[in-house]
Design an enzyme around this catalytic site. Structure first.
Site, PDB file in Angstrom:
ATOM      1  N   SER A 100     -46.238  58.854   2.400  1.00 25.03           N
ATOM      2  CA  SER A 100     -47.450  58.528   1.650  1.00 25.03           C
ATOM      3  C   SER A 100     -48.655  58.695   2.552  1.00 25.03           C
ATOM      4  O   SER A 100     -48.549  58.546   3.782  1.00 25.03           O
ATOM      5  CB  SER A 100     -47.401  57.078   1.141  1.00 25.03           C
ATOM      6  OG  SER A 100     -48.659  56.682   0.618  1.00 25.03           O
ATOM      7  N   TYR A 142     -45.477  48.358   2.776  1.00 21.06           N
ATOM      8  CA  TYR A 142     -45.288  49.744   2.321  1.00 21.06           C
ATOM      9  C   TYR A 142     -45.793  50.739   3.358  1.00 21.06           C
ATOM     10  O   TYR A 142     -45.107  51.711   3.700  1.00 21.06           O
ATOM     11  CB  TYR A 142     -46.013  49.941   0.984  1.00 21.06           C
ATOM     12  CG  TYR A 142     -45.812  51.297   0.358  1.00 21.06           C
ATOM     13  CD1 TYR A 142     -44.605  51.613  -0.275  1.00 21.06           C
ATOM     14  CD2 TYR A 142     -46.809  52.261   0.370  1.00 21.06           C
ATOM     15  CE1 TYR A 142     -44.409  52.847  -0.865  1.00 21.06           C
ATOM     16  CE2 TYR A 142     -46.619  53.505  -0.222  1.00 21.06           C
ATOM     17  CZ  TYR A 142     -45.419  53.787  -0.838  1.00 21.06           C
ATOM     18  OH  TYR A 142     -45.226  55.018  -1.414  1.00 21.06           O
TER      19      TYR A 142
END
Length: 246
Positions: free
Chosen positions: A140, A153
């Site tokens: 990401s 995350y």
């Protein structure tokens, strides 16, 4: 464009928007694909649409022993060792760091980082024997930029980046590449809940002027999985429309 005829792939998190697009594009390139997820009915419907080129394996990757079992089941269903592993499965448990619970930290690390390692380890031996393999890890943009409320995350995805570089160095001599694809804002079911006003604001901050599509990410994965990417390893391909030029 890229020919993956005769290759066997395992795509985790294949029932989501990005995972489904990756699986479809791999099949279109000629690969046979094992679709992994936790929603068997959704995956079986996908597999039916892809014909004989797809099979289904399920399991919660956050549970002990499951990543190894998924890899073994995929190879059995495919009838051959995994040539291409796409670690796409991921979860979020967003919360500001001060309020983040241990369980939510542990769950995200287990699925996003630990399972990525265990799946990679499980398919390495087969790749090493045939002296060819592709491991593509979907990370990401926040792995590089960080993001408030996503310390777990962001840490998990940054960890995958480091893991990928280490494995790339270990496996390069066996013609096995390990790379990452880092999506930015991608239009999926997760972003459908965002208001039109919020979407417009997000798109306005992206030089490309739009959010990405699952197919944008899938195309990057297929390239890295292809023979043409044989000299690309240990790197991250950012697919974010220019929102973060890293």
């Amino acid at each position: 464009m890229f020919d993956l005829t005769g290759k066997h792939a395992l795509v985790t998190g294949a029932s989501g928007g990005i995972g489904a697009a990756i699986a479809r594009m791999l099949v279109e390139a000629g690969a046979k694909v094992a679709l992994h997820g936790t929603r068997r009915e959704v995956l079986e419907a996908m597999a039916a649409g892809l014909g004989n080129a797809a099979c289904v394996v399920t399991g919660n990757l956050g549970e002990p022993g499951v990543p190894e079992a998924v890899a073994a089941e995929a190879e059995k269903a495919l009838g051959a060792p995994v040539d291409i592993l796409v670690n796409n499965a991921g979860i979020t448990r967003d919360q500001l760091g001060l309020r983040l619970k241990d369980d939510d930290w542990d769950a995200v690390i287990a699925v996003n980082l630990t399972a990525t390692f265990k799946l990679s380890r499980a398919v390495m031996k087969g790749m090493m024997k045939q002296r060819w393999g592709r491991i593509v890890n979907v990370t990401s943009v926040v792995a590089a930029t960080g993001n408030p409320g996503q310390s777990n995350y962001a840490a998990s995805k940054a960890g995958v980046t480091g893991l990928s570089k280490a494995l790339a160095a270990e496996l390069a001599s066996r013609a096995i590449t390990v790379n990452c694809v880092a999506p930015g804002y991608i239009a999926t079911a997760m972003t459908d809940v965002i208001s039109d006003e919020q979407k417009a604001k997000l798109s306005g901050a992206i030089p490309a002027g739009r959010m990405g599509t699952p197919e944008d990410v899938a195309a990057a994965v297929v390239f890295l999985a292809s023979p043409e990417a044989a000299y690309v390893t240990g790197t991250t391909l950012h697919v974010n429309g220019g929102m973060a030029m890293i």
